[in-house]
Design a protein around this motif. Structure first.
Motif, PDB file in Angstrom:
ATOM      1  N   LEU A   1       6.885  -5.370   3.517  1.00 19.68           N
ATOM      2  CA  LEU A   1       5.695  -6.148   3.161  1.00 19.68           C
ATOM      3  C   LEU A   1       5.282  -5.747   1.743  1.00 19.68           C
ATOM      4  CD1 LEU A   1       3.740  -5.733   6.506  1.00 19.68           C
ATOM      5  CD2 LEU A   1       5.045  -7.720   5.770  1.00 19.68           C
ATOM      6  N   ASN A   2       6.001  -6.262   0.753  1.00 19.59           N
ATOM      7  CA  ASN A   2       5.820  -5.791  -0.608  1.00 19.59           C
ATOM      8  C   ASN A   2       5.311  -6.835  -1.595  1.00 19.59           C
ATOM      9  OD1 ASN A   2       8.081  -7.328  -0.611  1.00 19.59           O
ATOM     10  ND2 ASN A   2       9.405  -5.848  -1.622  1.00 19.59           N
ATOM     11  N   GLU A   3       5.009  -8.021  -1.136  1.00 18.70           N
ATOM     12  CA  GLU A   3       4.505  -9.069  -2.020  1.00 18.70           C
ATOM     13  C   GLU A   3       3.142  -9.546  -1.531  1.00 18.70           C
ATOM     14  OE1 GLU A   3       5.743 -10.064  -4.814  1.00 18.70           O
ATOM     15  OE2 GLU A   3       7.689  -9.083  -4.678  1.00 18.70           O
ATOM     16  N   LYS A   4       2.211  -9.705  -2.455  1.00 19.96           N
ATOM     17  CA  LYS A   4       0.865 -10.143  -2.100  1.00 19.96           C
ATOM     18  C   LYS A   4       0.795 -11.670  -2.110  1.00 19.96           C
ATOM     19  CE  LYS A   4      -3.838  -8.762  -2.858  1.00 19.96           C
ATOM     20  NZ  LYS A   4      -4.713  -7.887  -3.634  1.00 19.96           N
TER      21      LYS A   4
ATOM     22  N   THR B   1      -6.098 -12.872   2.198  1.00 16.28           N
ATOM     23  CA  THR B   1      -5.086 -12.288   1.320  1.00 16.28           C
ATOM     24  C   THR B   1      -4.446 -11.100   2.025  1.00 16.28           C
ATOM     25  OG1 THR B   1      -6.360 -12.937  -0.616  1.00 16.28           O
ATOM     26  CG2 THR B   1      -4.683 -11.272  -0.944  1.00 16.28           C
ATOM     27  N   CYS B   2      -3.127 -11.019   1.964  1.00 15.28           N
ATOM     28  CA  CYS B   2      -2.426  -9.915   2.616  1.00 15.28           C
ATOM     29  C   CYS B   2      -1.069  -9.717   1.952  1.00 15.28           C
ATOM     30  CB  CYS B   2      -2.258 -10.181   4.107  1.00 15.28           C
ATOM     31  SG  CYS B   2      -1.238 -11.600   4.486  1.00 15.28           S
ATOM     32  N   PHE B   3      -0.355  -8.690   2.403  1.00 16.47           N
ATOM     33  CA  PHE B   3       0.990  -8.441   1.922  1.00 16.47           C
ATOM     34  C   PHE B   3       1.993  -9.080   2.879  1.00 16.47           C
ATOM     35  CE2 PHE B   3      -1.314  -5.329  -0.470  1.00 16.47           C
ATOM     36  CZ  PHE B   3      -0.657  -5.325  -1.686  1.00 16.47           C
TER      37      PHE B   3
ATOM     38  N   THR C   1       6.429 -10.404   3.514  1.00 15.00           N
ATOM     39  CA  THR C   1       7.846 -10.374   3.171  1.00 15.00           C
ATOM     40  C   THR C   1       8.253 -11.794   2.800  1.00 15.00           C
ATOM     41  OG1 THR C   1       8.244  -8.597   4.746  1.00 15.00           O
ATOM     42  CG2 THR C   1      10.153  -9.853   4.025  1.00 15.00           C
TER      43      THR C   1
ATOM     44  N   VAL D   1       4.247 -12.402   7.741  1.00 16.72           N
ATOM     45  CA  VAL D   1       3.072 -11.535   7.661  1.00 16.72           C
ATOM     46  C   VAL D   1       2.813 -10.902   9.021  1.00 16.72           C
ATOM     47  CG1 VAL D   1       1.991 -12.867   5.807  1.00 16.72           C
ATOM     48  CG2 VAL D   1       1.465 -13.416   8.168  1.00 16.72           C
TER      49      VAL D   1
END
Length: 113
Positions: free
Chosen positions: A6-9, A34-36, A38, A66
């Motif tokens: 989970l590295n992209e916002k 808003t969250c992180f 894949t 997510v």
């Protein structure tokens, strides 16, 4: 679910109707959550180029995965879209991943402007 992936916002935008001072109704996109996430499937088999009015237009598709929560569980394909790296993506499909309440996968298509 591997949390390191989970590295992209990403930001989920909700379609709302606004009324101006005169009483005109307009559609607007407000930030909902808003969250992180894949990001996967960039350039999926469904991605393609097509020619519209003499211009070659790219039709990009991707998936966004997510974590499950009450806010993400309420997201549908009709009233929401995703903002990722300054680009807007319409949600085509919501996959609840066998209803295990661990993650959600959204199939998206880039919005043409």
């Amino acid at each position: 679910m591997v949390t390191a992936l989970l590295n992209e916002k990403v930001a989920f935008l909700k379609n709302t109707v606004k009324t101006d001072t005169v009483g005109n109704h307009t559609n607007d996109w407000d930030e909902y959550y808003t969250c992180f996430a894949t990001i996967g499937g960039e350039g999926m088999a469904s991605s393609k180029e097509e020619e519209i009015a003499g211009t070659t237009v790219e039709d990009v598709a991707m998936t966004v995965t997510v974590r499950y929560c009450q806010k993400t569980a309420a997201i549908t394909s009709t009233g929401y879209r995703i903002l990722f790296k300054g680009e807007f993506y319409d949600i085509v499909n919501v996959d609840h991943m066998n209803f295990k309440k661990k993650s959600l996968k959204f199939s998206c298509r880039k919005v043409r402007r």
